[in-house]
Motif scaffolding. Structure first.
Motif, PDB file in Angstrom:
ATOM      1  N   GLY A  13       8.909  -7.737 -28.065  1.00  0.00           N
ATOM      2  CA  GLY A  13       8.943  -9.168 -28.339  1.00  0.00           C
ATOM      3  C   GLY A  13       8.003  -9.559 -29.466  1.00  0.00           C
ATOM      4  O   GLY A  13       8.331 -10.405 -30.307  1.00  0.00           O
ATOM      5  N   PRO A  69       6.537  -5.261 -23.834  1.00  0.00           N
ATOM      6  CA  PRO A  69       6.135  -6.501 -24.519  1.00  0.00           C
ATOM      7  C   PRO A  69       5.962  -6.335 -26.022  1.00  0.00           C
ATOM      8  O   PRO A  69       6.098  -7.305 -26.766  1.00  0.00           O
ATOM      9  CB  PRO A  69       4.805  -6.854 -23.847  1.00  0.00           C
ATOM     10  CG  PRO A  69       4.844  -6.160 -22.520  1.00  0.00           C
ATOM     11  CD  PRO A  69       5.622  -4.912 -22.741  1.00  0.00           C
ATOM     12  N   ARG A  97      11.685 -13.196 -26.310  1.00  0.00           N
ATOM     13  CA  ARG A  97      11.223 -12.753 -24.988  1.00  0.00           C
ATOM     14  C   ARG A  97      12.393 -12.387 -24.084  1.00  0.00           C
ATOM     15  O   ARG A  97      12.410 -11.325 -23.444  1.00  0.00           O
ATOM     16  CB  ARG A  97      10.397 -13.868 -24.349  1.00  0.00           C
ATOM     17  CG  ARG A  97       9.916 -13.576 -22.940  1.00  0.00           C
ATOM     18  CD  ARG A  97       9.646 -14.881 -22.187  1.00  0.00           C
ATOM     19  NE  ARG A  97      10.875 -15.664 -22.021  1.00  0.00           N
ATOM     20  CZ  ARG A  97      10.888 -16.941 -21.631  1.00  0.00           C
ATOM     21  NH1 ARG A  97       9.747 -17.584 -21.416  1.00  0.00           N
ATOM     22  NH2 ARG A  97      12.034 -17.590 -21.479  1.00  0.00           N
TER      23      ARG A  97
END
Length: 470
Positions: free
Chosen positions: A402, A399, A372
């Motif tokens: 990640g 995102p 992250r």
């Protein structure tokens, strides 16, 4: 033939025969078997025989499909599989296989029938008894040992045809087993196409190569309806002729040479695992991978993929020149009489089983936090971004980066024979996952700074001490 037995729901106790051509279960009128269940989509699930193996395909339903308690898009079926769609629970019974029936849950008062908040997911008729933890772990550990041995044999077999490129082979396998797609970038003559076709042979998957050209149309890759005359009735009917996308492994050669319209058709198939022609939707075979190649030295007359479309590729893999010794071996091998005999080490059902197992590989909190933080540090407007990122990066990774970092870390751990992912696995996946998601500024380009250099600098800044030797 096979059977679908309704175990719970509005049709409990009924049976449906499944022909080899398959059936579609859903709530709508176009489904072969209509199910009175408000949580079931119009066309929810297809079950059909493919290459001698029964398969279940989720038809992009709104509430998903669970097989043996796990969410799935496509899965090979055996006798006794427990299938759940909405509030309906089914059992698949294959002809000639032992029937492993599971009991319907006892009737409960309406107030207890649905799981409370925080419990079982929507559409669960009753709480599913938890499977013993030891058995799946033992099965997974055995599968990991088998995959690790197959990985070593696979690289040895690929080495008979592909000289060097060990890193590229590992990254392609990580993408394949992570259920992702990969973009291979390299100059001509580096065996990108040969690597992919050889890999499909070793994995015993169906393989199609599409040479992308400026005049290629979407129907050339997805397929099209053809008007034919039925000789028995004299009537004219449309028959769908499948395109090359209907294969387990698709090589999109020089993807940047075709117009955006055709690129978009390919990217839709990559994301949704189905193609739509007219008002009909056709599921693609499982597993399904797109491995695309791109030539970085010829940009005239090409259609570069936009950054938003590049984000659909899990990996961007750089294929570099061989070393002097490797190049000598390539010349000797290609100009000689050597004929490599390759054997299939895995098949489609085993690849799907491996993909599902990789999702179960445990990941510690600090590994997720590292992935992250690495993704967030690429975003120049985030407070976590260091000064060199604010200066050199215009847009960072979203995102999805990640997610792919952790998934790739799990796949790498399994290939190396481990049942846990570490921060070192995340570091190994950082470049192929992030290099096409970090967009540099004009200042960076003028200074000759690449996204690879920025990612490496971020990794050195954030990596934990235990990964310094990786």
């Amino acid at each position: 033939m096979a059977k679908i037995v309704f175990r719970a729901g509005a049709h409990a106790g009924q049976e449906v025969t499944v022909l080899e051509s398959g059936i579609t279960l859903g709530r709508g009128t176009r489904a072969t078997v209509m199910i009175a269940d408000r949580l079931v989509s119009g066309e929810h699930l297809t079950v059909r025989l493919q290459d001698g193996q029964w398969w279940a395909y989720d038809m992009n339903s709104s509430n998903g499909t669970r097989v043996n308690g796990e969410d799935t898009k496509a899965v090979a079926l055996r006798g006794g599989e427990a299938i759940e769609i909405g509030e309906t629970r089914l059992e698949f019974v294959a002809d000639g296989e032992a029937r492993v029936a599971f009991q319907s849950p006892p009737r409960q008062p309406p107030s207890e029938r649905h799981a409370p908040a925080g419990g079982a997911g929507r559409g669960t008729v009753a709480a599913r008894p938890a499977a013993p933890a030891a058995a799946p772990a033992a099965d997974d550990l055995q599968l990991i040992r088998e995959v690790h041995e197959a990985h070593l044999r696979m690289k040895a077999q690929l080495g008979r045809v592909i000289v060097g490129q060990s890193r590229v082979i590992d990254e392609v396998l990580m993408a394949v087993f992570s259920r992702g797609h990969a973009l291979l970038v390299g100059v001509p003559g580096l065996a990108k196409t040969l690597l992919i076709s050889t890999l499909s042979h070793v994995l015993d998957l169906t393989f199609k190569r599409i040479q992308f050209t400026p005049d290629l149309m979407p129907s050339d890759i997805t397929g099209t309806d053809v008007l034919e005359e039925d000789r028995t009735t004299g009537k004219r009917v449309f028959r769908f002729v499948r395109g090359p996308l209907f294969s387990n492994m698709v090589l999109a050669d020089e993807i940047n040479r075709t117009p955006p319209k055709t690129q978009a058709a390919l990217l839709e198939a990559m994301q949704e695992h189905h193609v739509t022609v007219g008002d009909e939707t056709y599921p693609l075979p499982a597993p399904f991978f797109v491995l695309a190649t791109q030539n970085p030295i010829e940009q005239e007359g090409t259609y570069p993929l936009p950054e938003a479309q590049l984000d659909r590729f899990m990996f961007n893999i750089i294929v570099d020149y061989p070393s002097p010794d490797e190049e000598s071996q390539i010349i000797r091998q290609v100009t000689g009489l050597q004929d490599a005999n390759l054997e299939a080490l895995l098949d489609a059902a085993q690849v799907l089983r491996l993909q599902q197992m990789i999702r179960r590989v445990p990941v510690a909190d600090h590994v997720i936090e590292f992935a992250r933080d690495l993704a967030r540090a690429t975003r120049p407007k985030q407070p976590e971004a260091p000064d060199f990122v604010r200066e050199m990066v215009s847009w960072g990774a979203g995102p999805r980066a990640g997610i792919y970092l952790v998934t790739a870390a799990k796949a790498r751990a399994v290939l190396e024979g481990r049942y846990h992912a570490t921060t070192a696995d995340v570091v190994a996946a950082a470049l192929p996952v992030l290099r096409h998601r970090v967009i540099t500024t004009f200042n960076a380009e003028a200074a000759g700074v690449t996204s690879d250099q920025i990612v490496k600098q971020l990794v050195e800044r954030l990596r934990p001490a235990e990964t310094l030797n990786v």
